[in-house]
Each structure stands twice: as C-alpha cells, then as structure tokens.
Design a protein around this motif. Structure first.
Motif, short mmCIF file in Angstrom:
data_model
loop_
_atom_site.label_atom_id
_atom_site.label_comp_id
_atom_site.label_asym_id
_atom_site.label_seq_id
_atom_site.Cartn_x
_atom_site.Cartn_y
_atom_site.Cartn_z
N ALA A 199 -6.99 0.48 -3.80
CA ALA A 199 -5.84 1.37 -3.83
C ALA A 199 -5.08 1.25 -5.14
O ALA A 199 -4.56 2.23 -5.68
CB ALA A 199 -4.94 1.06 -2.65
N LEU A 234 -13.47 10.28 -12.37
CA LEU A 234 -13.70 11.73 -12.34
C LEU A 234 -12.38 12.48 -12.50
O LEU A 234 -12.30 13.47 -13.23
CB LEU A 234 -14.37 12.09 -11.02
CG LEU A 234 -15.12 13.39 -11.00
CD1 LEU A 234 -16.16 13.43 -12.10
CD2 LEU A 234 -15.80 13.62 -9.67
N HIS A 235 -11.34 11.99 -11.84
CA HIS A 235 -10.03 12.64 -12.02
C HIS A 235 -9.60 12.58 -13.49
O HIS A 235 -9.02 13.50 -14.02
CB HIS A 235 -8.96 11.94 -11.18
CG HIS A 235 -9.12 12.17 -9.72
ND1 HIS A 235 -9.45 13.39 -9.19
CD2 HIS A 235 -8.98 11.33 -8.66
CE1 HIS A 235 -9.52 13.27 -7.87
NE2 HIS A 235 -9.24 12.04 -7.53
N VAL A 279 -14.17 7.63 -8.40
CA VAL A 279 -13.39 8.83 -8.12
C VAL A 279 -12.28 8.99 -9.14
O VAL A 279 -12.04 10.08 -9.66
CB VAL A 279 -12.83 8.78 -6.68
CG1 VAL A 279 -11.82 9.86 -6.46
CG2 VAL A 279 -13.96 8.90 -5.68
N ARG A 337 -6.62 3.37 -7.84
CA ARG A 337 -6.31 4.80 -7.73
C ARG A 337 -4.89 5.10 -8.15
O ARG A 337 -4.61 6.10 -8.80
CB ARG A 337 -6.59 5.28 -6.31
CG ARG A 337 -8.09 5.21 -6.00
CD ARG A 337 -8.45 5.93 -4.73
NE ARG A 337 -8.02 5.22 -3.54
CZ ARG A 337 -7.34 5.78 -2.57
NH1 ARG A 337 -6.99 7.06 -2.66
NH2 ARG A 337 -6.98 5.10 -1.51
N ALA A 354 -15.46 -0.15 -1.61
CA ALA A 354 -14.20 0.56 -1.73
C ALA A 354 -13.72 0.56 -3.18
O ALA A 354 -13.28 1.57 -3.71
CB ALA A 354 -13.15 -0.07 -0.84
N LEU A 374 -7.83 -5.73 -0.13
CA LEU A 374 -7.10 -4.59 0.41
C LEU A 374 -6.24 -3.92 -0.66
O LEU A 374 -5.87 -2.78 -0.55
CB LEU A 374 -6.21 -5.04 1.56
CG LEU A 374 -6.95 -5.25 2.88
CD1 LEU A 374 -6.05 -5.94 3.88
CD2 LEU A 374 -7.46 -3.94 3.43
N LEU A 413 1.16 4.48 -2.65
CA LEU A 413 1.20 5.88 -2.23
C LEU A 413 2.41 6.58 -2.85
O LEU A 413 2.32 7.70 -3.34
CB LEU A 413 1.27 5.93 -0.70
CG LEU A 413 0.58 7.07 0.01
CD1 LEU A 413 -0.85 7.16 -0.45
CD2 LEU A 413 0.64 6.86 1.51
N ARG A 420 0.82 -1.20 0.00
CA ARG A 420 0.00 0.00 0.00
C ARG A 420 0.86 1.26 0.00
O ARG A 420 0.54 2.27 -0.63
CB ARG A 420 -0.94 0.00 1.21
CG ARG A 420 -1.93 -1.14 1.20
CD ARG A 420 -3.02 -0.92 0.19
NE ARG A 420 -3.72 0.31 0.49
CZ ARG A 420 -4.72 0.38 1.36
NH1 ARG A 420 -5.14 -0.69 1.95
NH2 ARG A 420 -5.29 1.55 1.58
N LYS A 480 1.90 7.34 -6.48
CA LYS A 480 1.05 8.52 -6.68
C LYS A 480 1.83 9.81 -6.41
O LYS A 480 1.69 10.79 -7.12
CB LYS A 480 -0.17 8.45 -5.76
CG LYS A 480 -1.23 7.53 -6.30
CD LYS A 480 -2.57 7.83 -5.71
CE LYS A 480 -2.68 7.26 -4.30
NZ LYS A 480 -4.03 7.37 -3.78
N GLU A 481 2.67 9.77 -5.36
CA GLU A 481 3.44 10.97 -5.00
C GLU A 481 4.41 11.33 -6.12
O GLU A 481 4.61 12.48 -6.45
CB GLU A 481 4.25 10.70 -3.74
CG GLU A 481 3.78 11.21 -2.39
CD GLU A 481 2.81 12.34 -2.34
OE1 GLU A 481 3.26 13.45 -2.65
OE2 GLU A 481 1.65 12.15 -1.96
#
Lengths: 878, 178
Positions: free
Chosen positions: A124, A166-167, A163, A127, A156, A120, A91, A87, A94-95
């Motif tokens: 994520a 939409l981005h 979402v 995204r 989830a 899980l 992150l 996970r 994405k950063e």
C-alpha cells in the motif's frame, strides 16, 4: 405532524448507529485537529479519517488550503503503528494528492514503510508513494526501491509496484522503460495477478516497437501462462498483431488464439471466441469452433455468460448469418430469458438469421416486452428491424406497423430518431412502402415533442410528398404544423408547403392561399420564408421554381459565415457575391453513419456540429498569411501518402484547389528521434506544362514525432485542357543531429539533404466539388444542349456495370443523383446521372449511359456553362 | 466500428459502486476521467442505474455506453462498470471478488448498517481490488488478508490454536452452506 413523525422514525431506522449521517464538511475538518494530539488514539483517528474520506466520496470538494491543512494533520498519524490507521492514512494521501500541496514531505515516511518489514504496509505504501511522486523524485530517490519491489517475492508488493509503474508512465515514461528487465522477471512468477500486471507493463513499454511485441508474444504463447487475466491480455495483443501484420488465419498466432478456446477458464474461452469473431479476416471455417463454444455458453446458468455469448453471436450474425443458424434452437430458448437484455439480443440475432416465415412470430414476441427494456436495447431492436426490411422487402407492412407502434410509445430523442431513420430508409429503399411510411410519419409529427425530428420529417415530406400519387393528403398534416407548433417547425412546414406548390400544378392555388396566411405569422423566419416562396411561386416560372425551391443551395455554411463577416467589416459598394463562397461537399458522414448503425454501440452520441474536411482545412489555411490572400479553397482532396508507411520521413499531401491557384500542403513527420530537420520544403520537378510555382512556404523546424506542414503554391495554366497532370517531387531540408532524449541539437552544424517522394497527380476530380441535384432532369434541361458534348467510350477493363459506375464516380469526383449509383441486379444497361461544380463555379452535369457487352460501353454526355470544362471532362475520361 | 478491437491495456474497470436500497451512494469510485467527470453526472448515472436494476435480478445491463454487472443483498447493491467492449466475464470476476471480500469482512452480514460500521475496512478493500482502473486483485481471500481484519488482526502465526481452529471451522461451514 404525522409526516414529521414518520420522517423522524425513518431517520432513526436509517441512521440507527450510522455515524455518517448528515456530516458537515466544516465539522469534520475541525475534528481532524484530534490528529495532532499525542499519543495518537488510533480508534478515534481512524473514525475521523473515515469520515473525511466518506464526505469526499459523497462529492464534497475541498479547497487547496483545506486539503493541505488536512494533509498536514494526517502526517502526524505516522507516529501510530496501528495497521488500519496507517492504511487509512495511505488512502487519505491518495485521495488528497490531486488537491493538496507540498505532498513531498511524506516521501521519506512512505519510503521507509515501503522498504520496511511489515508486509501489510509495503504494497500500500508503494501505491501511495507513486501517487504523490513526480518524474524527478522518482528518478533520484525511489527508482532503486521500485526495481526491487517489482521482483519482490511478495505478490502484493510486486503487483503494487507494477501497477504503479504503469500509472507513472503518464509522466515518467522514460524512467519506467528502464525497468523492463524487472518486469520480464516478474512475468515468470506463479502469482496470477503479478503475471497479468507484468504483461501489461511489458506491453506498454514495448508497444511502439513491433518487433519486440512479436518476440514477446512468440515467447509467451509457447509458455503456458497460469493467469487467465494475463491470457486474455495476451489474446488481445495477439489479435492486434494479426490485424496489423495482416497475416492469414493459418499462422502460429491464430493457432494460439484458437487453442485458447479449449482453455479451462470461461473467461479465456470467451475472450478467444470474441477475438475470433471480431477479426476482420475470419471466414466461416474459423468461426465454427468459436460459435460452438458460444452456443454452449447460451445454456449456462449464469446470466452474464449468456449475455456475453448472445451479444457476440449477434455480432457474428451481422457478417456471417449462416454460421449462427446452428444456434437457432438455443437462441429460441433465450427469447423468454428473465434478463431482458439477453432476450432482446436473442431475438434480434434470430431476426438476422431466421427465415421470412418466422418474422411474424418473433415480432409478436418482442412487442410483448418492448416496454420493459432500456432505450439502448430498443435501438438495437430497431436496427435489427431495419436490416430485416432490407432483407425481406415483402414483410414491410408488418414491420412498419410495429415501428409506428414503437414510435407512439414513450422514449428519448435518440430512440425516436432511430425509428424515424429506419422508416426513412425503408421508404427510400422500397417504393412500395413509401405511401404507408409517409402516412406513419405524418401521424407521428401530429404528436412529436422533438423539434429536430419534426423538422427532419417535414423536410422529407416536402421532398417525397409531391411525387406520390396523392400529394394533397399531406398538405393537411403539414399545415396543421403551421397552426400548432413552435417557430422552427412552422418554418420547416412552410418550406415543405412551397415544395408542393412548385411541383404539383393542381395544388398551386391552394398552396398560395396557405402561404399567404403564413405571412401573418408572429415569427420573423416563418414570415420571411412564406414571403420568399409566395413571390417565387407567383412568378409561375418553372426554371425559377426549380432553382430556388426544389434545389437546395450547397454553400459551405461556416465559410459563408466567415465571408459575410469579412464583407461587413469592410464596407464596399459592390454587393456580396455568393459565388465566392465554395460549395460544400456532400458529407460522407451520412453513409458512414448507416454503416456504423449496424454495430451495437450504446455510447451516447455527443452532438457536435461537425465540420467537413474542407472546412477544417480552410480554417487552418486562413491562419497562414501567405495563403489567406487566396481566399477560401474551393476543394481539398483527402490526404495522399507520398512515402511508404515505415520510412524515415512520412509525407502526406493534401491538394487544395482555389479558383486560379493550386496549393499543395505537404504534411511531414520526422520519425528519427536523433535528427532535427530545418527549412523543410518540397521541390516540384518536372512541372507539367503551364503550371507556375508562385510561392514556397517552408516549414522552419521539424522536430521528431511532430507532424508539420509546408506548402507550395502554383497557378493553374490559362488553358483548361492542360490543367491536369503529374508532378515529380523531392523533399529538401537541412539536418541537425540532436539528443534523442531532449530533442535539442548537439551542435549548430547542419548539412543539406533531400528525399525522393512519389509522384503527385492532379486530376479532374481534384478540381470538382460534389453537389447533389434533387431534380436532375430539370437542371439538365435548364443547362440546355448548346454546351453539350457527347462521346462514346468502350471501357474494356470493366466486367460489371456496378464496377463501371463506381469507377466513373471516383474518377470524376462528382455526386451521383437520384440514386443512379445503384445498379439494379440483372440489368444489362444503366444510366448514371452525376452533378458537380468545377472550380470557378461552373455547374457540370454528366449523363452516362452504360451498356454491358464484352466489357462496358459508355455514352457520355456532359453539359456545362463553360465549353472548355465540358471538353476537359470528356477528354479526361478517354 | 469504433474501437471494436480492444486496445490491449490493463485499464479495465471504469467504476465501482455500492448503493443502498434507495439508490443513494454509500461508496463509489470512477477511474476514467472521460467517464462521468463530475460528481453530479456520477450520481445521476447511479440513480439511473439503480432504477433500471433494483427490481430485475438480471446481473448485467448496458447503460450509457458502459457494461455494468451487479449483485444485491438485503439493502445493498454492488456494481462494477467497464467499457461496453470489455470482456463481461472479467467484470463479473471483479464483482464477485468485491462482494465476497466484503461479505467475509462483514462476516456474512452484508447489509447497510454493518457496512457503515466497518466503512474503513470496506474502503481499504475497494482500494485493494482496483487501483486507478487496473484490477489489482481478484481473489477475495487475498483481499481480505491484505486489509487486516480488526478483531483478529493478529497475524496468523500469533493466534492461539483454538482461534485458528475456530476460523477454519467457520470457513468450512460457510463453504458447505454455499
């Protein structure tokens, strides 16, 4: 030594067990090498990854190479199956996505995770994947998975997919549009968030299609949605529909919003109440239920709820003070609220709704804590006081004292400026308050650190001071500035002094002495001004004084700058003629600002030198070679629609008036996405007598959705009397069919077509520029009665003087002087003073005496240096 | 009357921040490119925000054109920022979710030392609550479930009965104490 000890002790306290103290970018990035070890040590790697993310969050900036290296090291971690580590990798991806290169290499790993069994991971991974994907990859490889994910049973996953879509509409709107069925399905789920996200996506896809939105809303308002968030969103969409379609408050849509006031979630109730308050159409009857729920919120134990309620009530009080009076008791109890924002809002609301008798008490209450609240809220208070002064002119002394006390306190420029603004408004509105107001301002500039504010106040003193009973008392304050302040303030003070010299004969000798001293100043500008004013004042000529001291020039500054620049580029014998520069219109921003001042907007105002409408147009016109030769336009009218708002082609027209020429700018928009228009121009027929078409500048290509302009240049007739008239217009063009997606034409075949437009009128107002005269009487006398034309008109259609005044101003397009646009209530006669400049730089002054008797009778006197202009103005009224 | 009628959009949150009791940033995220584009501006705003809020326990404040709701505990300050026209209660629900989920993650020890030890999970939680300005989840229970707690990150099905009972007991105790 002691200090050092204390420091180190503090460090221990803070940093005790804190692995993130004093991290260095290079060291952390070095550590990232550990990622390459096999087998992966999840705990250690998670720690390092966290460090990287932490320093990024603290504001460290990675270069592209650093980011890409780290990114590649990170990809190794996909070998581990530790949930948290994985996970964190998402992150990290994405950063780093905006900085690093070659992100696509993780696409397949992420796609595997997104479709895998581990719940899980899935949400994520979606995204993360969407943050690295681009339009092409999306379409080719993952569209299928996204569609599945949207309708996934796991909330989830579904939320993440919605979402992310939409981005992605930012770069792949067309692809996302194809997922509308999936989103439709998702809206029916039980999950609160999925419902919300699905509604957001659906609305975004359909928001350009009014009919589809109406259907969506109609369907959803009937079903009962579980999610309060989705309901809030639905309320907003509904309100937008109500406002756009302009349906009354009896419609189904409004009923829905009203029914939300009875919802069980506070969030929804508040959203509905807020929406009702903000609708333009709401009257007292519709407001009542909204106000009563807000009243309940006022006594809530949650500060946020109280804040929200009072803030909304405050807004209601601006438009419907009577509706809020019912809440006065509740508001009173909030005056002492621990949250100062709530207390301030409560007081300002009370000030708006309360009676004159409660003003003193409330003001005392505010002054007890005004120092504790933030500048934003102080401005709110100031605005409330301004409104109060206009409502109860008799209370001006209490309020003025309060304002001046606030002016002396600490505060930023914006806050001080708003106080000064308020005092200035009070001075202008209420002649009784003038003297005290000026005195307070004088005191304030004695100790004012903001140059811009000091300059404004000095200017005001120069304008208002000479007309008070005792002008001499202001001289001392002004001259103090000359001695003590920086150059811009000194220069402003010199100008203010000159005003006194020009208008008060008994002070003239003193002013001359003071100006003589100012000629020794160290600053050029100050010396120049002093010399300039001394010379004029020494001539002892009232006309000169009026023209060069009391009246300001109104040349449009950006255009003047350009003209001067051009003049210096081409040296010539003839002196520069300032009259070739068009005069600037009085900017409406001043009035707009006053109107907006009522709104509690705490947005920091960005200071941009705003250009007037004319100047922005002039800038654009200059870039068109055929039009550049005409010089700068004298006046540009606001854009007029020549089509209905929902037709195939939208055409607006802006009329640019030059000294001898008239330019129509047609701003065309093509709303058909399967057509490409070429060679678009507007044919004018019939032309009024005397007008000649000099040139036509067509628009070569008009693709879908873009606004482009074509121009028609006409010369004005020589005889002024026929320079007004009406034009017929037809838009002509050739059309090519094209592919809606790419905008490229299907073939080279084109066919000619035309499109009827509404008629165009050219009036006196189009040829007139608004220019204010500070001293109308002096200018009137100066113009002399040789060129005066007088006539009497009966304006039978007007019922009130106010209406007549508004119509005359709009019709002539001139600037009302000396506040003569405001008719005092209850009077049966009024004198309207107007001034303006006609094309060709002819000053025009109009005095209209109006009397009310069975309609309005008007005696119109026009003075202008050119008799033809006077005649045109008089005739056009008739 | 600028943008009083809210454009219906899901982009609700302008930023979230966790500051320590000196006003220094522990974690912060800003989601709107037009609101504080640089870190310097962000930190200046945070300092200002902290100065205005650390003494008064008032829960909500308007600053620099933003509505900020906040909550503090021991040496930590939690903030959620939205446009000044945003529904304050929505912002509050997000703040509550942020606080509650972190509180559950840290097992009620909401203080700086513990948050630093669990920074990875806290980062994941913030990411689960808000994605690019859209509220992704506003229920703290769901958030905690999705960020996978470390000690008992064994899925529910594989926990022993005793473990499940223990967690349930703890949950119950805390809900009563609240």
């Amino acid at each position: 030594m002691i200090g050092f000890k204390r420091d180190s002790k503090k460090d221990e306290e803070d940093g005790g067990g804190n692995p993130f103290q004093n991290l260095e970018k290079t060291t952390v990035l070095q550590e990232a090498r550990t990622f390459n070890e096999t087998p992966v040590n999840p705990r250690k790697c998670t720690q390092i990854l966290t460090k990287i993310l932490y320093i990024l969050n603290q504001g460290e900036i990675l270069g592209t190479v650093e980011a890409t290296d780290t990114f590649f090291a990170m990809t190794k971690l996909f070998q581990s199956h530790d949930v948290i580590l994985r996970r964190m990798v998402y992150l990290g991806i994405k950063e780093l996505a905006p900085i690093a290169k070659d992100l696509f290499i993780v696409t397949s790993s992420l796609t595997t995770d997104m479709t895998g069994r581990e719940n899980l991971y899935r949400a994520a991974a979606i995204r993360a994947l969407c943050s690295i994907t681009d339009g092409n990859t999306l379409q080719q490889s993952i569209e299928r998975y996204m569609k599945q994910a949207i309708v996934d049973r796991n909330a989830a996953v579904s939320s993440a997919a919605l979402v992310s879509s939409l981005h992605m509409t930012r770069f792949a709107g067309e692809v996302v549009k194809r997922w509308v069925n999936e989103a439709q399905e998702a809206i029916n789920t039980d999950s609160i968030m999925v419902q919300y996200h699905a509604l957001g996506v659906l609305y975004h896809i359909r928001k350009t299609d009014r009919l589809a939105v109406t259907k969506l809303v109609a369907k959803l308002t009937k079903s009962t949605m579980k999610s309060p968030y989705a309901l809030c969103m639905l309320i907003r969409i509904t309100c937008r529909l109500i406002e756009e379609d302009d349906v009354g408050t009896n419609s189904k849509l409004f009923e829905f919003v009203q029914s939300c006031l009875r919802h069980k979630s506070e969030m929804v109730i508040y959203e509905a109440a807020h929406a009702i308050v903000n609708m333009k159409k709401t009257g007292a009857r519709e407001l009542a239920p909204a106000v009563s729920v807000l009243q309940l919120f006022c006594s809530s134990s949650k500060p946020t709820l109280r804040f929200a309620a009072v803030r909304t009530l405050n807004k209601v009080a601006m438009t419907h003070p009577a509706a809020v009076t019912a809440c006065n008791l509740d508001l009173e109890s909030l005056i002492t609220d621990a949250n100062r924002s709530v207390a301030t809002l409560a007081i300002t609301t009370l000030l708006k709704t309360g009676a004159e008798s409660s003003v003193d008490r409330l003001m005392k209450q505010i002054s007890s804590f005004v120092s504790e609240i933030s500048d934003e809220f102080k401005i709110v208070v100031v605005k409330a006081i301004r409104a109060l002064c206009l409502k109860f002119p008799r209370k001006h002394s209490v309020l003025m004292n309060f304002l001046s006390a606030m002016l002396r306190d600490e505060g930023g420029l914006e806050y001080k400026a708003s106080i000064a603004d308020t005092i200035i408004t009070i001075i202008e509105e209420n002649p009784e308050a003038k003297e005290t107001g000026l005195a307070h301002l004088c005191e304030f500039i004695e100790d004012c650190e903001h140059t811009s504010l000091a300059v404004r106040i000095l200017h005001l003193l120069g304008k208002e001071g000479p007309r008070t009973k005792q002008p001499s008392r202001y001289i001392r304050f002004i001259y103090n500035r000359v001695i003590l302040e920086n150059a811009p303030v000194r220069a402003a003070a010199v100008s203010a002094l000159a005003q006194f010299g020009a208008l008060c004969a008994d002070l003239l000798p003193n002013v001359k002495v003071l100006l003589a001293r100012c000629q020794m100043d160290t600053d050029d500008e100050v010396r120049d001004r002093a010399t300039y004013y001394s010379v004029i004042l020494n001539c002892n000529d009232a006309v000169l004084n009026n023209r060069f001291i009391v009246e300001n020039t109104h040349l449009s500054l950006p255009t003047l700058e350009k003209s001067l620049h051009q003049y210096t580029m081409q040296p010539s014998e003839t002196p520069f003629d300032a009259r070739t520069v068009p005069v600037a219109a009085i900017s409406p921003s001043e009035e707009a600002r006053l109107a907006a001042a009522e709104e509690i907007s705490t947005k920091p105002k960005t200071a941009i030198a705003t250009m007037t409408r004319e100047e922005t147009y002039a800038e654009k016109l200059r870039n068109i070679p055929q039009l550049a030769a005409l010089g700068s336009p004298f006046h540009s009218s606001p854009a007029v629609d020549l089509t209905e708002s929902e037709t195939e082609y939208l055409v607006k027209c802006v009329k640019h008036v030059y000294e001898r020429h008239l330019v129509f700018q047609f701003i065309c928009t093509n709303t058909l996405n399967d057509q490409l228009l070429e060679n678009v121009h507007v044919h004018l027929d019939p032309l009024p007598e005397g007008f000649v078409v000099a040139a036509n500048i067509p628009c070569q290509r008009l693709p879908y959705g873009e606004a482009q302009s074509c121009f028609t240049v006409l010369t004005f007739p020589d005889v002024l009397a026929i320079s007004v008239g009406s034009f017929g217009a037809v838009m002509k063009f050739s059309t090519k069919d094209c592919d809606p997606a790419t905008g490229l034409p299907d073939s080279d075949d084109s066919y000619d077509d035309e499109y009827m437009l509404e008629d165009l009128d050219v009036s006196v107002a189009d040829q007139m520029q608004k220019v204010a005269k500070a001293n109308f009487a002096a200018s009137w006398d100066e113009a002399g009665d040789e060129n005066e034309l007088e006539d009497v008109f009966a304006l039978t259609s007007m019922q009130t003087l106010d209406e007549a005044v508004k119509n005359i101003i709009q019709f002539l397009g001139m600037q009302p002087c000396e506040r003569s646009d405001r008719v005092q209530e209850g009077k049966s006669s009024h004198t309207l003073l107007l001034s303006g400049v006609f094309r060709g730089n002819h000053d025009v002054l109009v005095r209209a005496k109006l009397a009310l008797s069975e309609g309005v009778t008007m005696q119109l006197a026009v003075r202008c240096s050119d008799p033809e202009v006077s005649e045109l103005v008089t005739n056009s009224v008739g | 009357m600028e943008e009083v009628m809210l454009e219906p959009t899901l982009y609700t949150i302008k930023g979230m921040a966790i500051l320590d009791n000196d006003g220094n940033r522990i974690l912060a995220k800003y989601y709107d490119k037009n609101v504080f584009p640089t870190v310097t501006e962000q930190k200046a705003f945070e300092k200002n925000l902290f100065n205005k809020t650390h003494r008064a326990d008032a829960e909500i404040i308007m600053l620099d054109g933003l509505t900020c709701v906040y909550r503090s505990n021991v040496d930590l300050f939690f903030y959620v920022m939205g446009s000044s026209f945003e529904n304050e209660l929505i912002l509050m629900s997000v703040l509550n979710c942020l606080y509650d989920s972190i509180s559950q993650i840290l097992r009620k020890n909401v203080e700086k030392r513990v948050i630093m030890e669990n920074l990875d999970i806290v980062m994941l939680a913030m990411d689960e609550i808000c994605d690019g300005g859209i509220i992704l989840e506003a229920d703290s229970g769901n958030v905690v479930q999705r960020v996978a707690l470390r000690a008992d990150d064994i899925p529910l099905g594989e926990q022993t009965v005793a473990q499940v009972l223990q967690t349930a007991k703890e949950q119950l105790k805390w809900s009563l104490l609240k």
